[in-house]
Structures are given as structure tokens and as C-alpha cells.
Scaffold this motif. Sequence first.
Motif, PDB file in Angstrom:
ATOM      1  N   THR A 159      53.401  47.082  46.078  1.00  0.00           N
ATOM      2  CA  THR A 159      54.103  48.438  47.028  1.00  0.00           C
ATOM      3  C   THR A 159      53.167  49.662  45.629  1.00  0.00           C
ATOM      4  OG1 THR A 159      55.708  47.088  47.001  1.00  0.00           O
ATOM      5  CG2 THR A 159      56.070  49.247  46.879  1.00  0.00           C
ATOM      6  N   ILE A 160      53.651  49.230  44.529  1.00  0.00           N
ATOM      7  CA  ILE A 160      53.064  51.144  43.610  1.00  0.00           C
ATOM      8  C   ILE A 160      51.910  50.911  43.900  1.00  0.00           C
ATOM      9  CG2 ILE A 160      52.733  51.769  41.340  1.00  0.00           C
ATOM     10  CD1 ILE A 160      55.125  50.189  40.748  1.00  0.00           C
ATOM     11  N   VAL A 161      50.547  50.412  43.570  1.00  0.00           N
ATOM     12  CA  VAL A 161      49.284  49.886  44.510  1.00  0.00           C
ATOM     13  C   VAL A 161      49.199  51.299  45.269  1.00  0.00           C
ATOM     14  CG1 VAL A 161      46.891  49.944  45.063  1.00  0.00           C
ATOM     15  CG2 VAL A 161      48.840  48.318  43.266  1.00  0.00           C
ATOM     16  N   ALA A 162      49.599  50.669  46.039  1.00  0.00           N
ATOM     17  CA  ALA A 162      50.283  51.731  48.074  1.00  0.00           C
ATOM     18  C   ALA A 162      50.198  52.867  47.623  1.00  0.00           C
ATOM     19  CB  ALA A 162      51.148  50.508  49.054  1.00  0.00           C
TER      20      ALA A 162
ATOM     21  N   SER B  42      45.432  39.503  50.131  1.00  0.00           N
ATOM     22  CA  SER B  42      46.661  39.482  49.710  1.00  0.00           C
ATOM     23  C   SER B  42      47.292  40.172  50.608  1.00  0.00           C
ATOM     24  CB  SER B  42      46.552  40.428  48.195  1.00  0.00           C
ATOM     25  OG  SER B  42      47.564  41.149  48.470  1.00  0.00           O
ATOM     26  N   PHE B  43      48.652  38.956  51.424  1.00  0.00           N
ATOM     27  CA  PHE B  43      49.321  40.038  52.661  1.00  0.00           C
ATOM     28  C   PHE B  43      49.484  40.219  52.631  1.00  0.00           C
ATOM     29  CE2 PHE B  43      53.333  39.854  54.276  1.00  0.00           C
ATOM     30  CZ  PHE B  43      53.375  40.281  55.152  1.00  0.00           C
TER      31      PHE B  43
ATOM     32  N   LEU C  97      50.669  46.537  53.707  1.00  0.00           N
ATOM     33  CA  LEU C  97      50.729  48.015  53.246  1.00  0.00           C
ATOM     34  C   LEU C  97      50.404  49.375  53.552  1.00  0.00           C
ATOM     35  CD1 LEU C  97      52.156  47.121  49.558  1.00  0.00           C
ATOM     36  CD2 LEU C  97      53.751  47.912  51.306  1.00  0.00           C
ATOM     37  N   MET C  98      48.799  48.487  54.245  1.00  0.00           N
ATOM     38  CA  MET C  98      47.660  49.401  54.091  1.00  0.00           C
ATOM     39  C   MET C  98      47.451  49.669  55.733  1.00  0.00           C
ATOM     40  SD  MET C  98      47.713  51.285  51.471  1.00  0.00           S
ATOM     41  CE  MET C  98      46.154  52.591  52.166  1.00  0.00           C
ATOM     42  N   THR C  99      48.831  48.500  56.291  1.00  0.00           N
ATOM     43  CA  THR C  99      48.045  48.580  58.311  1.00  0.00           C
ATOM     44  C   THR C  99      48.714  49.900  58.658  1.00  0.00           C
ATOM     45  OG1 THR C  99      47.752  46.326  57.310  1.00  0.00           O
ATOM     46  CG2 THR C  99      48.307  47.068  60.051  1.00  0.00           C
TER      47      THR C  99
END
Lengths: 511, 291, 320
Positions: free
Chosen positions: C141-144, C253-254, C259-261
Motif C-alpha cells: 500500500t505504501i509502495v503504491a 504479488s496479488f 493496487l496498480m490495476t
Amino acid sequence: MAGALTLTTALLASACSGTGGGGESSQADADTITFMTQLFGTAPSPQGELHQAIEKFLGKKIKVTWVPNAEYQEKVNVTLASSNIPDVMVVDPKSPAFGKAAQAGAFWDLTDKIKKYPNLVGDEKVLLNSSINGKIYGPYRTRPLLRSAVMIRKDWLEKVGLEAPKTTDDLYEIAKAFTEKDPDGNGKKDTYGLIIPKWPGTTFAASSPFNVIDVWFGAPNNWGERDGKLVPEFDTPEFFEANRFMKKMIGEGLVNPDWNTLDTAKWNDPFVQGKGGIIIDVDVRTTQLLDLLKEQDPQNYGDKVLTVGNLSRPDGKKFSLPFSGYKDILAVSKQRVRTDAQLDELLKTLDKLASKEGQILLTNGIEGRNFKVENGEAVLINQDDPKVKQLQDDVDKAFIQLGTQASTGTAGIAYPRVPPEEPYRKDLAERKERVAEDLKTAVFDPSLPVVSPTAVEKGATLNPIVTDARIKYLAGQITEDQLKAEIKRWYDSGGTQIAQEINDLVSKLGQ
Amino acid sequence: MSVNQYRSVGSRIFDAINIAALVGLGLITLLPLLYVLAGSFASESEISSRTFFLWPEKFVTSTYEYIFATDVFIRALLTTIVVTLVGTVIQLALTLTMAYPLAKRYLPGRALVLNLVIFTVVFSGGIIPTYLVVRDLGLLNSYWALILPLAINPFYLIIVKSFFQELPEALEEAARIDGCTEMGVFWKIVLPLSKPIIATFSLFYAVGIWNDYMSPLLYIDDSSKWTLQVLVRQLTGADAQNALSAMETVFFPTQGLKFAVVVIATLPILCFYPFLQKHFVKGVLIGSVKE
Amino acid sequence: MATDLAPPPVKAARVDRRKPSRGRALWRYRWLYLLLIPGLAYFLVFKYVPMRGLQIAFQDFVPFLGYNGSQWVGFKHFEDLFTGPDFGRLMYNTLVLALLNIVFVFPAPIIVALMLNELRINILKRSVQSLIYIPHFLSWTIVASLTYILFSVDYGVLAGWIHEIVGGQKIDYVAQPEWFRPIIILQTLWKTTGWTTIIYLAALAGVNHELYEAARMDGAGRWRQLWHVTLPAIRPTIVVMAILMSGNLLDMSFEQIWLMTNNLNRATADVFDTFTYYVGINQGAFSYATAVGLFKGVAGVLLIFGSNWLAKRLGQRGLF
């Protein structure tokens, strides 16, 4: 080595006998009720003041398995498999895991019984919405039936000299002025009108701002009757009307450029930063916006948000988008509650908990300890006392989740909580009027009580078809004809069957 | 050690580029953490209004006050530390003892066991079947449920095994001739030679337990026994599934709170690595072994 | 256990270890077997007993009904998977990402470890070492959200710079399907490289110093030392890591991908793991997800054993 093998064999044996059916699970005992529900903060202690007060009120012990909200579904799944289902479990009745378990006989069908317990029924329409094809599995947790609204930067509106919007055309004018007339007065053209985030999930009717606007233009709310048949939201001329409107706004740059990717958790940011001026979402967002603006400007924050209700379409006709009116139900396990007598005993207790007094305990707390009543409204008191603060937290982040006729966002039969500052009070008062007004033009979704088997089976493939096509159309990547072709593809890949099933199931309900 | 080889122009250019690249790498990994740290001390409106910052305009500690207002966090932190320490010791012990025999190519039956292990890298029974095993062993609501089901990571086991295989056989032989039993060889020769790998996998295992939120969530009903990561998930909340209920505005953890929780959950375990670093000094013992 | 055999002297273990009879071997290596038992018990209890759960791939599994109560449906879920309209696209997207992982993500930690190995300023080396594994601790989440801070078309810092330098139309990196894979690979590199580097650093710590001395005597420069001493020393680790990685090649990694879709990039973004999630939302994924897991598992077994065979053909040790 041999020892290890024996151990393993024993395990295999016990693992084989241990699953399913619930042969050896413990039976309910008359003096304790076990619950499972979501948790949003830290878990209340069983010795806590509120927990004790609830036990005293019910005359029974309660044991609650608190589960962090984010992983609730996961925990529900293992619990269903564990033959350790609590007496009362908060579940989403439309989740496939629950549907299958209920079908397999894990939970009591209360359709014929629930009417005997007046506090559990609530609103009959909402109760039906929370059913599976008319089968009711428990009292629902109430939510506001109508909560869609438009939040606008009030200071900007005054700056550009426009009135509060009444129609979608007004909305367009405001968005245009917010983009072009430098509402923040910094001399740069660096603002936009409408703020739209990336909507999570692939379900088409998901109460997104796009769905709200569809309904404003007269499209069905998910499903609606046209020529005596139920058709989906996107198979109506009004849907295309609404999307032409949206496409125009996006094309002219009146919407945030990252409307495809903006995280819903950051939806407030552009509004607070003064980059965008309009949000279409649930009305409680006003409270969040006020909170954030207050931190920035403790004096004038009240003059920065204007919230209005649903808008009319250009010809003046008004349609409003309502919600389902509930979130999850309290299902009763057949595994522990075995006999009709036990069930009756349990439902009586739940009925008591659903009474005004019980709901006040769950959603307000203990009168005189953490709140007092003034003009029929709850006013928080003693909040500096750490013990009272703990009590307040136990209410807000835990026990409120067991509320059925009172809940978060709607006081129901309990006391509405009054925020101390004027802007919040004003918002709350206006909200009441607004909701009453919009309910008159609410377009209800007739398909809420039914579950189409084909939609369940093929949803993962079917759902994204039209949902993605609409966004691509709005982004200018496909034409209206291509959007129509995608809708046809939806019908051809199984949509026709879904429509048939929805029509059949809904007409069966009416009988 | 001769240093001549580092004096050439090419070598110096290489060094310069290498240092620049690694410092850059260090920075891009450090900056986000500093942002999270700064954000945990910033006001909510500041986080909403500034895209990226490393120092808050106004220093706010309310998030930390909120977290430490009750003893819940402290208790969870202590619990997590104990479970992590005990768990890591058990995991290491099981992994090392199993990897050692598997490194012996002459051991009959070794291939079978290795195949069994590799199979589990690829196939797993899934959440529910594992849950049923844990339940049938009577481990529900026990801290052992956080350790035992994860006691050996097959991936790590195989790496450790291949490390053992690289150890000089001659030394073990010598010890055997001196009358050491296999146990003795393992304890006195192999383990001391494997310090870097033990350090590595104690870190990996410790971090694995530390970051595990699924096990406590599934196996521990009693919320007073929850570990730190459950609270972290609880307060950061914004995971994939949760985003779906964005319309359900019940309790929105503030950004600042999310950041503070990340800081608290990350710092203690981050401090672990520097202590292990000394075991990575080149050729600790092996350099002295004659093959 | 066989105890009736006369215990041979321990020292004899050295001689003739090739083909001992079964019982004798058991006794001769009793200590080794003893060491093996706890681990073996672990695998049987916590890995193999749960594998009974794999049968639900052939059932319509309802958790409440358990293995015995759920209905058998044969290969239905596999048929759904292989004949579904999405299979080709999911397979393609998964394979492309897997390939990119092999090309970019796999070598990265090896390169970083070698770079660190060449760094002679100790304090710097240690600091960089302890910094680069930090991202492992930050959630997707933070990476996103960091990705958006860099690449958002509205406020992206990096996207802004690129736009200023290159000019032209603003590119919406996070929304466009053609940028999806580069961004995913960048995220993975950032989050995992430092962490995996640790394993290679441990391998490097085991390199015999005398080998460098000897190489230097022979007049080898830094480049040749790297090529002829360092790399061969960590080659077994690289091989093992590669073989193990091949087993999980189709696992993505689901959370990261989910998160990026978005609605615009789904054509390139959907992989087996995300699609299974959507099936789960709609119909409860237990059986279908297990079927997908079995399919990926079979592919993984083929890949692991295949690459192990290949490694041996190439003269490496392989896994076993």
C-alpha cells in the motif's frame, strides 16, 4: 522416526473427523451468547465498563470474537470451516461464502420467525433488500438509505459569483468556472472543478460518482423497469446521455487529470489543498472535509464547504440515488443454536439488544458516564477521563458494530450525536432536510433482494466488460459505438441470462 | 593486502561510479522511510496538502499519544518480541538440523526427503486445511500457533543445505578421524563455519515472524494476545479488500496515524540487522581452512 | 528401528560409504537420521496433512460442509480455467511479467551484492547495506502511494521532471496499459532487491581470501578477480536461487498488482492471482483458487525439475 509417524497418523485421523457438519461442536449454553463482528480499533476488554453494562442489561454473559475489519472475510471463511461458528455472526448476506453456507444449513432461516420480534424487523423494505431471494437470515445493521450528495468549495463558489447548483447544467457551469476563473485567486490556471477517484472493484453498480450521475439523468439504479422488463443501468438512452455529459466535462479538463488512478483514500486531498472544488459522494464526507479544513483554518472552515443533495437533469426532472439501507446482517448459527426453543431464547435476547435502551448502550454508551442527553441529542461528557475515553472508544470502534436499529452514520432509534461546533451542527441539520427531500425522488434498485446464479458464476469475467468500457469511453479511448458493442458483448457472454434470471427472481418476489 | 590494483584510472572511475550508484541506491530506499517518519509527526492537513516532505512544518505528536494512550501497543510489542525471539531460535534449530543431513550426498533416502521438501515449495494445502491442523493439535489461541506452522521455510532450508554442501569436506573428515561423532562435527565444525548463513536466516526468520499478521489473525481469537502486526493492519487498514468499502465511512484511520504505526512496527526490527552485520565480514573462518 | 545390527566403528564410516545395506546404513548414519526427524515431522504435519485440502480443486467446496460434505465436480474448475475467455490473456500477462522478473529482478541483487563487495569504504558499505533492505518492511500500500507521488499525472514529482525535460503531451504513467509492466518491475526491484542481496552477501562472506591472493599473484586485475574468483564462489547460490525461483515463477504479488490495476490498464494488468481474487469476490474462490494453485503447482514442479536438470547438464550441482 516411528514416534513421529504415529503422531502423524493420529493427526490425519483427527483431521479427517474434524471437518464440516459440526458434529462435536459445543452447544449453546443458555447463559452465554457468542458473537463475531468487525473491529476498527483495539479490542474492548471483557472486564470493560461497557461490556459489563451490556451483560447486566441482557442478564446474560456475552463473548465477542473481535476481528480486524480488513481481514474479516478471511476469518469468516475459516470460522465456517472450523465447526466453531458463534451463536451470532455479522456477515454480508450477499457474499458467496455465506450464501453457500446458509444453503447448506449453517444458519437459521428466519423469514417466518423474525416478525415475532418487533425490534428485529426494522424497515420491511430494507429487510427484504438484505435477504437472499426473499429468505431472511437475520436482522440487518441499518445504514442511511439516502446519502449521496455534492460537496462544493463554498468560498470558491462565492469568488466566481455562482449560486448553489440545482441541475446538472449548473454543476457543469460551476466546474467550468472553477477551472477557468481562478477561484483560488493565485493568478494561475491551476484548479479543476470535479474530483473523481479510481473506483475499486469491477462491479458496475458500485455507487460511484458515475453511477450517481447516471441516475440523475434518469437511468435505472443498477436495474430498472423499461417496457415492463427489468434492464440494466447501461442499456438505456439516459445512460448514454449521462456519459456524454461526463465525457464533455472530462474532455474540457474540468475533472482532475488523474481521475483514473486517484486513490479513494486521498479523495479529500485536492479539495483541501485547493486544487479541486467538487466531490460527489456520501454526505458524511462533509464531516471529514470540515475536520481537515478546520486544522488549516480554525476560524473560517465553516465557510469552505457547501453540501447539496441530488441534482435534477437539464429538463428539471429529478432522480436521486439511494443506497441499500443496510450493511451486513446478524446471522444465527444452527450449529450451536440447535432447537426452536434455543432459537426463541436467543432471538428474544437479540430483540432486547435491539430495543431503544440496548441500541443506546451499543451506539451511544452509558448515559451519565460518557454522554448526557440534551433536547433528545447525545452530548459527550467526561472525555478527559482516560476510563471514559476507553468507554467511548469501545463504543465507537467496537460495540457500535453490533447495532442494528442504530449505527454508524445514522442514529436510528438511539440518540443522534451532536458535534460541538456550529459548522458540524449546521451540516447535520441540513442533512436531515436534504435526505427527506431527496427520498421523494429516490430511484430504488429492485434487484437488491435477488442473487442471479449466472452473475455469481460468471461475474469475474462479465463485470469488467461494461465497467471498463465506460471508463475507456470517458477517457476518449473508444467511441460510443464501441461502448455499445461492449454492452452487446456483455449480453452475449452471459448478460442475457443474467437479465432473464433477475426478471424471473424479482417477479417471483412480488407474488 | 596490496592496493596497487586500485590505483589505475579505470579502477578509480569504476570506484567513483560504484560509490555514486550505491549511495543513490541507499538514498532512494531511505527517503520514503524518512517521509513516513516525518509524516507521522505532521498534522493531517499538512499530509493532505504537501505531496512529499522530509520535515513537518508543525511538529505534532498526537498520533503517538493516541497509540500509547493505552497499554495495548506496549503489550503487543512485548508479545511480538518474545514470540519472535523464541520462534527464530526454534526455526533456526529445525532448519539447521534438517539441512545438515540433507547436505550429505551419501545419505540413503536423502533424495526422497529433498523431493518431499521441494514439492512443498510449489504446492500448499491452503489456509483452511492448515487451520484445521492447527485446531486439531489444540494450538488455537496459543502462541505456538504463530511459530510451529511456519517452523521451516522450505526455500530457506534448501539454501542452507546448499551452503552446507559448499563447506570444505576435508575439515569434517579430519574431525571424524579425531573421533568426533556426526553430532560433534555438526556442532563443533559446521555451525561455527556457517555464521554468515546463520546470521542471514536468523534475520529472515525473525522478520518473517515479526511481519506475520495472518497467523495471529486466524489462530488467535483472544484479542489480548494479539501481536503488533494485527494492530498495525487494524490501524493502517487500507489494504486491498478494505478499499472496497471506501463508501463505508466508519472509522478512517488518519494518514498520520498510519505512518506512526509503520514507524513503530518497523524500527525495532530494523535495528536487528546492524548487530548481525559483523558476521558478514569476509571470510570469517573459511579463509583459514585449507581445502 | 533396527537395533539388532552390530554397531560398526564410527571411523569405518569413511570407508565404503557407497552401497551399504539398508539396515546397516540406518545404523551407521543414525545421528544424521536423528537430526532429520524433527524437520521431517514438521513437513509431514504442517505441510503434507494440509495437502488433503488440494482435493477441493475437484469439489464445489463449501467450508461449512468440509471435505466429506462438499460436492464432487471433477475437472469442472479446470475446464472453467482453461476454456474461460480470459485464460489466454491471463497466461500471456503472467508469462510476460515472469519473464521480466527473470531478466530484471533476478540479477539485480547479485549485481548489488557484487558492487557492495567492491566497495572498500567500510562505513559506507555498512550504511548502504542496512539501508537497502528497508523497503522490504513497507507494505505494498505504501509502495503504491509512493508510486503515485512519483508518477501521478496530476502531482507526480518524477513525471513532472520528465515532462519538463522531454516536453510534449503529459503521460499518465500509472493509467496506461503500456506503462503498467515497467512500473510493476520498478516497484518489485525497489522493494525486494536489497532484501535478497543479503543472501548473496552471506555467500560472498564465505569466499576464501587465499583465492584472491593467488589470483593477484597471477596478475589478475579486479575485473578478472571478479570473474574468476568471486562469481564462481557464489555460483552455487545463484543456481539454487534460480531453480527455486523457477518453481514460483507464475506467482505474482496479488496486492501489488491489484493496487496498480485500473479500468484502463486491465488488459495488461490481469494475472491469475488477481483474476482468482475477482472470482472469489463473486463466487467464493476456494475450489477455483485451489485449481489455479494446482495448475501453477504443476507448472512449478516442471520448471523446478526442468531447471534442476538443466543446471546439472551445465555442470552445476543443482538442488539435489
